[in-house]
Design a protein around this motif. Structure first.
Motif, PDB file in Angstrom:
ATOM      1  N   LEU A  71      26.244  62.446  23.342  1.00  0.00           N
ATOM      2  CA  LEU A  71      27.050  61.429  22.676  1.00  0.00           C
ATOM      3  C   LEU A  71      26.614  60.062  23.177  1.00  0.00           C
ATOM      4  N   GLY A  72      25.834  59.350  22.355  1.00  0.00           N
ATOM      5  CA  GLY A  72      25.547  57.962  22.680  1.00  0.00           C
ATOM      6  C   GLY A  72      26.793  57.142  22.463  1.00  0.00           C
ATOM      7  N   PHE A  73      26.982  56.094  23.250  1.00  0.00           N
ATOM      8  CA  PHE A  73      28.195  55.290  23.086  1.00  0.00           C
ATOM      9  C   PHE A  73      27.889  53.808  23.198  1.00  0.00           C
ATOM     10  N   GLY A  74      28.766  53.031  22.548  1.00  0.00           N
ATOM     11  CA  GLY A  74      28.667  51.579  22.594  1.00  0.00           C
ATOM     12  C   GLY A  74      30.044  50.964  22.625  1.00  0.00           C
ATOM     13  N   LEU A  75      30.097  49.701  22.960  1.00  0.00           N
ATOM     14  CA  LEU A  75      31.359  48.985  23.109  1.00  0.00           C
ATOM     15  C   LEU A  75      31.383  47.776  22.182  1.00  0.00           C
ATOM     16  N   ALA A  76      32.548  47.540  21.573  1.00  0.00           N
ATOM     17  CA  ALA A  76      32.771  46.337  20.766  1.00  0.00           C
ATOM     18  C   ALA A  76      31.680  46.146  19.722  1.00  0.00           C
ATOM     19  N   ASP A  95      24.172  48.419  16.477  1.00  0.00           N
ATOM     20  CA  ASP A  95      23.983  48.325  17.919  1.00  0.00           C
ATOM     21  C   ASP A  95      23.292  49.560  18.483  1.00  0.00           C
ATOM     22  N   ALA A  96      22.433  49.353  19.458  1.00  0.00           N
ATOM     23  CA  ALA A  96      21.864  50.468  20.195  1.00  0.00           C
ATOM     24  C   ALA A  96      22.904  51.008  21.171  1.00  0.00           C
ATOM     25  N   ALA A  97      22.830  52.310  21.434  1.00  0.00           N
ATOM     26  CA  ALA A  97      23.742  52.906  22.401  1.00  0.00           C
ATOM     27  C   ALA A  97      23.459  52.361  23.794  1.00  0.00           C
ATOM     28  N   LEU A  98      24.520  52.185  24.583  1.00  0.00           N
ATOM     29  CA  LEU A  98      24.370  51.713  25.949  1.00  0.00           C
ATOM     30  C   LEU A  98      23.887  52.820  26.875  1.00  0.00           C
ATOM     31  N   ALA A  99      24.335  54.046  26.609  1.00  0.00           N
ATOM     32  CA  ALA A  99      23.968  55.222  27.389  1.00  0.00           C
ATOM     33  C   ALA A  99      24.508  56.421  26.623  1.00  0.00           C
ATOM     34  N   ALA A 100      24.443  57.607  27.228  1.00  0.00           N
ATOM     35  CA  ALA A 100      24.934  58.808  26.567  1.00  0.00           C
ATOM     36  C   ALA A 100      25.490  59.766  27.613  1.00  0.00           C
ATOM     37  N   VAL A 101      26.361  60.672  27.140  1.00  0.00           N
ATOM     38  CA  VAL A 101      26.896  61.730  27.999  1.00  0.00           C
ATOM     39  C   VAL A 101      26.831  63.047  27.238  1.00  0.00           C
ATOM     40  N   ALA A 120      16.390  54.960  25.873  1.00  0.00           N
ATOM     41  CA  ALA A 120      15.438  53.903  25.521  1.00  0.00           C
ATOM     42  C   ALA A 120      15.841  53.305  24.176  1.00  0.00           C
ATOM     43  N   ALA A 121      16.923  52.542  24.197  1.00  0.00           N
ATOM     44  CA  ALA A 121      17.402  51.823  23.000  1.00  0.00           C
ATOM     45  C   ALA A 121      17.583  52.752  21.805  1.00  0.00           C
ATOM     46  N   TRP A 122      18.259  53.908  22.020  1.00  0.00           N
ATOM     47  CA  TRP A 122      18.495  54.825  20.924  1.00  0.00           C
ATOM     48  C   TRP A 122      19.430  54.208  19.895  1.00  0.00           C
ATOM     49  N   ARG A 123      19.080  54.362  18.620  1.00  0.00           N
ATOM     50  CA  ARG A 123      19.910  53.866  17.520  1.00  0.00           C
ATOM     51  C   ARG A 123      20.197  54.985  16.537  1.00  0.00           C
TER      52      ARG A 123
END
Length: 444
Positions: free
Chosen positions: A177-182, A188-194, A249-252
């Motif tokens: 699960l890639g995630f992003g904020l606001a 937006d590219a994902a900030l990280a993933a879990v 690496a900047a996953w979108r």
């Protein structure tokens, strides 16, 4: 009966809101507005009948599909308790009064049935919704604070901004699960993933960290991130997780070119399809909603799925019966043709029922549809608040006076509605301008 707990704290909310809810009916020019939040946009046929019944008996009969896949009952009269009680009895309310505000979790309308999905989001969504309703502290969130859970479906609204978004994808044989904020997955590219197993933990950690760091005036994640660098927030978030987030690496997220919410499309299960239809300009009446419930019971699995495009899906239809279902939907007054210009127009309540509206946007949208030879995604807004569309449409008509609009074209490099291309245009002039532009684009 799903009755909110009577021991819910009665103090003033930390982040008060004027948004309507099921338990807070907000006045408008045409009466009260009651917003019924649907888990993942889904509602059973019996629940739909309950909404139709109270709308007919205790309100004007007008029901709106919203851009967050909820329903709004308009024209509510003075008998608030009589309207609310049947909805609670149907299971459409929160477990506690305070949690009605925060049940803001958006899924794809085709969650669990989409052939392209990387993850069936329903199990995680149900876990998250249960936590939102049973964790007292989360009632401190604003009624506008929103989370999106995207399973990688071909049908997904990826442009609506969310305070937290999660998007499923396959990575080295594992679903993450890639995630992003606001922001939103479309931009937006994902900030990280879990890993999926940590999805619930991540969401709860983000919500609690937000509440730890935010002041009462910070109603949305974007407000906090103006003062707390996003890198700092993510670092503090990682300290609260049992598994370190995967750095990407900047996953979108891949964004589908065409929303698949109008017409008939295959499901993951062989031989089954869903049929999508649009109530004109997002408005139904009690008869239409009752009719939808009957079709869902007769041909599907007895459920309806409302969408962020202010439309509705009927899932689990046998493929050979889809044409029959489509004809019944058309007979109810819904739009099932993706080439119909009216099915692509969005309009707010407008001056007929909103004191802030400068034009009768609903009526003007119907007129505009007759002037267009091809479908265009157009948003008519009665004022700057843009209530009917959570994202910026390719074309926005912003009312400046009755029957007159400024015309904007969306442009990534411009904030707000985009580039102003026409001022104080009548609907006829706006239609002519858009038609000329389409012909010019075609000629190119």
């Amino acid at each position: 009966m799903n009755t909110p707990s009577s021991n819910t704290p009665s103090q003033t909310p930390v982040r008060p809101s004027g948004c309507p809810g099921l338990l807070r009916i907000v006045p408008a020019m045409d009466g009260g507005i009651c917003r019924v939040k649907l888990a993942g946009g889904s509602i059973t046929a019996s629940q739909a009948r309950a909404v139709a019944d109270v709308a007919m008996h205790y309100a004007s009969g007008v029901i709106e599909a919203t851009n967050r896949a909820n329903l709004q009952i308009r024209g509510v009269g003075s008998q608030h308790s009589a309207l609310i009680a049947p909805l609670l009895a149907a299971g459409l309310g929160p477990n506690t009064a305070a949690s009605d505000e925060v049940r803001n979790l958006m899924l794809s309308p085709s969650a669990g049935i989409d052939p392209a999905m990387a993850l069936d989001t329903w199990p995680l969504a149900q876990e998250v919704l249960a936590s939102l309703e049973t964790t007292p502290r989360l009632s401190e969130l604003s009624a506008k604070f929103a989370v999106q859970l995207d399973g990688g479906e071909a049908l997904a609204m990826l442009e609506h901004p969310h305070d937290l978004w999660l998007s499923a994808f396959e990575h080295e044989g594992q679903v993450l699960l890639g995630f992003g904020l606001a922001g939103c997955p479309a931009h937006d590219a994902a900030l990280a993933a879990v890993p999926v197993a940590q999805g619930h933990e991540l969401i709860m950690a983000v919500l609690n960290l937000f509440l730890d760091r935010a002041r009462p005036e910070h109603t949305r994640m974007r407000h906090l991130l103006k003062e707390v660098p996003v890198t700092q927030f993510v670092q503090q978030l990682a300290e609260r997780l049992s598994v370190a987030p995967v750095q990407l690496a900047a996953w979108r997220r891949h964004t589908p070119e065409t929303p698949l919410h109008i017409g008939t499309y295959p499901q993951r299960e062989t031989g089954r399809v869903y049929v999508g239809a649009v109530p004109p300009l997002g408005r139904l009446n009690a008869a239409m909603l009752n009719g939808l419930a009957q079709i869902a019971s007769d041909y599907g699995d007895g459920t309806l799925r409302f969408t962020p495009w202010q439309s509705v899906l009927l899932p689990h239809i046998r493929a050979e019966l889809a044409p029959e279902v489509t004809q019944q939907l058309i007979a109810l007054g819904l739009l099932c043709d993706v080439t119909d210009p009216l099915s692509h127009l969005v309009a707010c309540t407008g001056s007929s029922a909103c004191a802030k509206g400068l034009a009768d946007t609903k009526q003007d949208a119907r007129q505009l549809a007759t002037l267009l030879s091809q479908p265009l995604n157009i948003h008519l807004s009665g004022c700057q608040r843009s209530c009917a569309a959570a994202h910026i449409a390719p074309v926005t008509l912003l009312a400046v006076a009755p029957g007159h609009y400024d015309l904007y074209l969306r442009a990534p490099e411009h904030a707000g509605f985009g580039v102003l291309r026409g001022c104080n245009l009548t609907i006829e002039a706006a239609g002519a301008w858009l038609e000329a532009r389409q012909r010019s684009n075609t000629d190119d």
